[in-house]
Write a protein that holds these residues in place. Structure first.
Motif, mmCIF file in Angstrom:
data_model
loop_
_atom_site.group_PDB
_atom_site.id
_atom_site.type_symbol
_atom_site.label_atom_id
_atom_site.label_comp_id
_atom_site.label_asym_id
_atom_site.label_seq_id
_atom_site.Cartn_x
_atom_site.Cartn_y
_atom_site.Cartn_z
ATOM 1 N N CYS A 193 3.662 -17.517 -6.913
ATOM 2 C CA CYS A 193 3.126 -16.442 -6.084
ATOM 3 C C CYS A 193 1.966 -16.957 -5.241
ATOM 4 C CB CYS A 193 2.675 -15.262 -6.946
ATOM 5 S SG CYS A 193 4.010 -14.249 -7.585
ATOM 6 N N GLU A 194 1.113 -17.725 -5.867
ATOM 7 C CA GLU A 194 -0.036 -18.268 -5.145
ATOM 8 C C GLU A 194 0.423 -19.241 -4.060
ATOM 9 O OE1 GLU A 194 -4.190 -20.724 -6.043
ATOM 10 O OE2 GLU A 194 -2.901 -20.062 -7.695
ATOM 11 N N ALA A 195 1.367 -20.133 -4.409
ATOM 12 C CA ALA A 195 1.847 -21.114 -3.433
ATOM 13 C C ALA A 195 2.599 -20.454 -2.286
ATOM 14 C CB ALA A 195 2.749 -22.134 -4.125
ATOM 15 N N ALA A 196 3.300 -19.347 -2.601
ATOM 16 C CA ALA A 196 4.092 -18.664 -1.579
ATOM 17 C C ALA A 196 3.319 -17.563 -0.871
ATOM 18 C CB ALA A 196 5.343 -18.059 -2.224
ATOM 19 N N ALA A 197 2.051 -17.386 -1.240
ATOM 20 C CA ALA A 197 1.211 -16.350 -0.631
ATOM 21 C C ALA A 197 1.864 -14.977 -0.748
ATOM 22 C CB ALA A 197 0.924 -16.695 0.835
ATOM 23 N N TRP A 198 2.295 -14.654 -1.969
ATOM 24 C CA TRP A 198 3.001 -13.383 -2.207
ATOM 25 C C TRP A 198 2.369 -12.700 -3.408
ATOM 26 C CZ3 TRP A 198 6.686 -11.194 -5.761
ATOM 27 C CH2 TRP A 198 7.439 -10.136 -5.244
ATOM 28 N N GLU A 199 2.008 -11.427 -3.223
ATOM 29 C CA GLU A 199 1.363 -10.663 -4.295
ATOM 30 C C GLU A 199 2.422 -10.046 -5.205
ATOM 31 O OE1 GLU A 199 -1.791 -6.929 -4.888
ATOM 32 O OE2 GLU A 199 -1.362 -7.747 -2.878
ATOM 33 N N LEU A 200 2.301 -10.305 -6.496
ATOM 34 C CA LEU A 200 3.285 -9.815 -7.462
ATOM 35 C C LEU A 200 3.159 -8.299 -7.606
ATOM 36 C CD1 LEU A 200 5.389 -11.277 -9.292
ATOM 37 C CD2 LEU A 200 3.781 -10.988 -11.172
ATOM 38 N N PRO A 201 4.234 -7.526 -7.277
ATOM 39 C CA PRO A 201 4.140 -6.064 -7.366
ATOM 40 C C PRO A 201 4.443 -5.567 -8.785
ATOM 41 C CG PRO A 201 6.273 -6.663 -6.507
ATOM 42 C CD PRO A 201 5.544 -7.957 -6.745
ATOM 43 N N ARG A 202 4.076 -4.321 -9.049
ATOM 44 C CA ARG A 202 4.386 -3.729 -10.349
ATOM 45 C C ARG A 202 5.840 -3.264 -10.385
ATOM 46 N NH1 ARG A 202 4.517 1.268 -12.534
ATOM 47 N NH2 ARG A 202 3.894 2.199 -10.552
ATOM 48 N N THR A 203 6.341 -2.736 -9.270
ATOM 49 C CA THR A 203 7.736 -2.301 -9.173
ATOM 50 C C THR A 203 8.367 -2.917 -7.926
ATOM 51 O OG1 THR A 203 7.183 -0.311 -7.896
ATOM 52 C CG2 THR A 203 7.227 -0.107 -10.308
ATOM 53 N N CYS A 204 9.684 -2.825 -7.849
ATOM 54 C CA CYS A 204 10.391 -3.387 -6.699
ATOM 55 C C CYS A 204 11.706 -2.644 -6.496
ATOM 56 C CB CYS A 204 10.647 -4.882 -6.896
ATOM 57 S SG CYS A 204 11.702 -5.262 -8.314
ATOM 58 N N LEU A 236 18.016 -8.849 -0.982
ATOM 59 C CA LEU A 236 16.581 -8.946 -0.708
ATOM 60 C C LEU A 236 15.810 -8.036 -1.649
ATOM 61 C CD1 LEU A 236 15.775 -6.192 1.101
ATOM 62 C CD2 LEU A 236 16.973 -7.474 2.860
ATOM 63 N N LEU A 237 14.531 -8.360 -1.829
ATOM 64 C CA LEU A 237 13.648 -7.614 -2.726
ATOM 65 C C LEU A 237 12.509 -7.047 -1.906
ATOM 66 C CD1 LEU A 237 12.305 -8.672 -6.212
ATOM 67 C CD2 LEU A 237 10.699 -7.930 -4.444
ATOM 68 N N VAL A 238 12.325 -5.729 -2.007
ATOM 69 C CA VAL A 238 11.231 -5.036 -1.339
ATOM 70 C C VAL A 238 10.193 -4.657 -2.393
ATOM 71 C CG1 VAL A 238 10.570 -3.003 -0.018
ATOM 72 C CG2 VAL A 238 12.758 -4.135 0.442
ATOM 73 N N PRO A 239 8.951 -5.088 -2.268
ATOM 74 C CA PRO A 239 7.929 -4.678 -3.233
ATOM 75 C C PRO A 239 7.738 -3.164 -3.215
ATOM 76 C CG PRO A 239 7.159 -6.528 -1.892
ATOM 77 C CD PRO A 239 8.421 -6.019 -1.249
ATOM 78 N N GLY A 240 7.676 -2.562 -4.400
ATOM 79 C CA GLY A 240 7.457 -1.127 -4.490
ATOM 80 C C GLY A 240 8.659 -0.302 -4.090
ATOM 81 N N ASP A 241 8.398 0.941 -3.687
ATOM 82 C CA ASP A 241 9.452 1.893 -3.325
ATOM 83 C C ASP A 241 9.760 1.785 -1.837
ATOM 84 O OD1 ASP A 241 11.276 3.872 -3.459
ATOM 85 O OD2 ASP A 241 9.903 5.449 -4.132
ATOM 86 N N LEU A 242 10.891 2.353 -1.438
ATOM 87 C CA LEU A 242 11.220 2.413 -0.013
ATOM 88 C C LEU A 242 10.565 3.656 0.584
ATOM 89 C CD1 LEU A 242 14.944 1.317 0.424
ATOM 90 C CD2 LEU A 242 12.861 -0.009 0.664
ATOM 91 N N THR A 243 9.332 3.505 0.985
ATOM 92 C CA THR A 243 8.604 4.612 1.596
ATOM 93 C C THR A 243 9.144 4.888 2.989
ATOM 94 O OG1 THR A 243 6.980 3.098 2.555
ATOM 95 C CG2 THR A 243 6.539 3.915 0.324
ATOM 96 N N PRO A 244 8.838 6.065 3.558
ATOM 97 C CA PRO A 244 9.285 6.335 4.939
ATOM 98 C C PRO A 244 8.820 5.262 5.920
ATOM 99 C CG PRO A 244 8.521 8.350 3.889
ATOM 100 C CD PRO A 244 8.197 7.229 2.942
ATOM 101 N N GLN A 245 7.580 4.767 5.704
ATOM 102 C CA GLN A 245 7.070 3.722 6.597
ATOM 103 C C GLN A 245 7.899 2.438 6.459
ATOM 104 O OE1 GLN A 245 5.250 5.432 4.385
ATOM 105 N NE2 GLN A 245 4.098 6.809 5.767
ATOM 106 N N ARG A 246 8.262 2.118 5.222
ATOM 107 C CA ARG A 246 9.064 0.922 4.998
ATOM 108 C C ARG A 246 10.445 1.079 5.648
ATOM 109 N NH1 ARG A 246 7.850 -4.155 3.084
ATOM 110 N NH2 ARG A 246 6.827 -3.371 1.207
ATOM 111 N N LEU A 247 11.034 2.266 5.520
ATOM 112 C CA LEU A 247 12.360 2.496 6.083
ATOM 113 C C LEU A 247 12.358 2.397 7.604
ATOM 114 C CD1 LEU A 247 13.733 5.386 3.845
ATOM 115 C CD2 LEU A 247 14.699 3.094 4.088
ATOM 116 N N GLU A 248 11.213 2.750 8.231
ATOM 117 C CA GLU A 248 11.118 2.676 9.692
ATOM 118 C C GLU A 248 11.306 1.246 10.183
ATOM 119 O OE1 GLU A 248 7.564 4.392 11.187
ATOM 120 O OE2 GLU A 248 8.069 6.438 10.559
#
Length: 408
Positions: A193-204, A236-248
């Motif tokens: 995660c650190e090397a890939a600059a990606w924050e580990l989410p609680r859900t996906c 593909l993996l989306v961190p968290g839920d598919l919020t309306p903003q994410r769906l846009e």
């Protein structure tokens, strides 16, 4: 192909494999595939984990294609091995993404060759083949294994050469680890995660995509989305839920691509979300689930459940509908279809008749016949529920395979 009685002399060149030899080998391939799989997973448990993981189908296809390509080459030396090479390069990529060296995979290849040679010796005894022919087979087989290793190494090197400098390669490796059937060490994930600059989410939320994926999709995704499109079943993996903003942003990014959205789950259950999404994507291909640009698993949970074990549903239906077994097939089918609509809609005879395209009086007659045949079962809540589950499942299955009416 009778055996030759002359012994093979020391230093004598091996005879080439005759094309007819493929006819002896090809019928053995299904059993040989199972035997190799059992031997390899026993010797190298890591491949047992991979076979049960999200890429298990692709791995099994690759092993099968490697065997088929060898037999095809015996039958037709000029046959192309392009599909085999594509799958083998993916094997190499998987090894690189999961951080293993190629030694384990190469050893697994050689173990598979020994299993194949053992079976060839058995075939030789059964068909009275010459020792020289079996030696020629062994020589060709191990030369073929070296060829497999070379092609696999190409895919492995492709990932390793860019992994040190490309964040995308690290993120694909991270995605592979998250989807592994056994939880990877937390320190390994944290370091990636650190090397890939990606924050580990609680859900996906996982999405299954229908290949091929257009080139524009990767560039149009949000920066925190993990994706792997270079495999037979892209996802593909989306961190968290598919919020309306994410769906846009996700909707336009996936334009021109069929995608199924899995359930939002804790990160440890990511493989389940992907498995459900792929299952619904298959339902779309089979005509069970209506097609749409973006399909949500949460809209088809009942279908996922009802079709999770078709064989068990068949046994359940056979048990619950056993009193109808003595009826003529056509009458039994009409009664079963009437029962399905009646139980699932709880509608009066007039409405059931409209659904079935028959007169209400015909529905009442059929219901009286069903009551005479299944009376106690229809009155018992447990049997009634089992009947509804079985009939709904069979109806979905019959829409899938186009078979006879539910219950036959």
């Amino acid at each position: 192909m009778p055996a030759t009685t002359r012994p093979l002399l020391a230093g004598e060149p091996l005879e080439p494999l005759p094309r007819q030899f493929a006819a002896f080998i090809r019928p053995q391939l299904p059993a040989l595939l199972n035997e190799i799989r059992a031997e390899v997973t026993r010797a190298y448990p890591v491949y047992g984990r991979l076979l049960n993981g999200p890429d298990g189908t692709a791995i099994r296809q690759g092993v099968e294609q490697a065997l088929v390509a060898f037999v095809d080459r015996v039958a037709d030396p000029g046959r192309s091995a392009e599909l085999r090479d594509q799958l083998l390069r993916r094997f190499g990529r998987v090894e690189a993404y999961e951080g293993r060296d190629l030694e384990t995979l190469q050893s697994a290849y050689r173990l598979g060759a020994r299993v194949a040679l053992r079976r060839a010796k058995t075939i030789g005894r059964q068909h009275n083949l010459s020792p020289a022919l079996i030696l020629a087979f062994a020589d060709a087989l191990f030369a073929y294994i070296e060829e497999l290793e070379t092609v696999t190494r190409e895919g492995y090197a492709e990932v390793r050469e860019r992994a040190a400098t490309e964040v995308s390669a690290l993120r694909r490796q991270l995605l592979h680890l998250i989807l592994a059937s056994s939880a990877p060490p937390q320190t390994t994930v944290s370091e990636l995660c650190e090397a890939a600059a990606w924050e580990l989410p609680r859900t996906c939320t996982l999405l299954a995509l229908r290949p091929p994926v257009p080139d524009h999709v990767q560039a149009a995704l949000d920066g925190d989305v993990l994706a792997d499109f270079d495999i037979p079943q892209p996802h593909l993996l989306v961190p968290g839920d598919l919020t309306p903003q994410r769906l846009e942003t996700l909707g336009p990014a996936l334009a021109g691509t069929r995608a199924v959205v899995g359930l939002t789950v804790p990160l440890a259950q990511a493989a389940d979300s992907l498995r459900w999404a792929r299952r619904v994507l298959q339902f779309v291909d089979d005509g069970v689930v209506p097609d749409a640009p973006l399909i949500r698993c949460e809209d088809h949970l009942t279908t996922l459940w009802l079709l999770s074990d078709p064989a068990l549903v068949g046994h359940l239906a056979a048990r619950e509908l056993a009193p109808l077994d003595g009826l003529p097939a056509s009458r039994r089918d009409r009664l079963v279809e009437t029962l399905r609509v009646h139980i699932s809609t709880r509608a009066p005879a007039e409405q059931v008749g409209e659904i079935l395209g028959v007169h209400a009086q015909t529905v009442r007659y059929r219901l009286r016949s069903l009551d005479a045949q299944l009376g106690d079962r229809l009155a018992d809540p447990e049997h009634r529920f089992a009947l509804e589950v079985a009939l709904r499942s069979l109806h979905l299955r019959d829409r899938d395979d186009g078979s006879a009416p539910a219950g036959r």
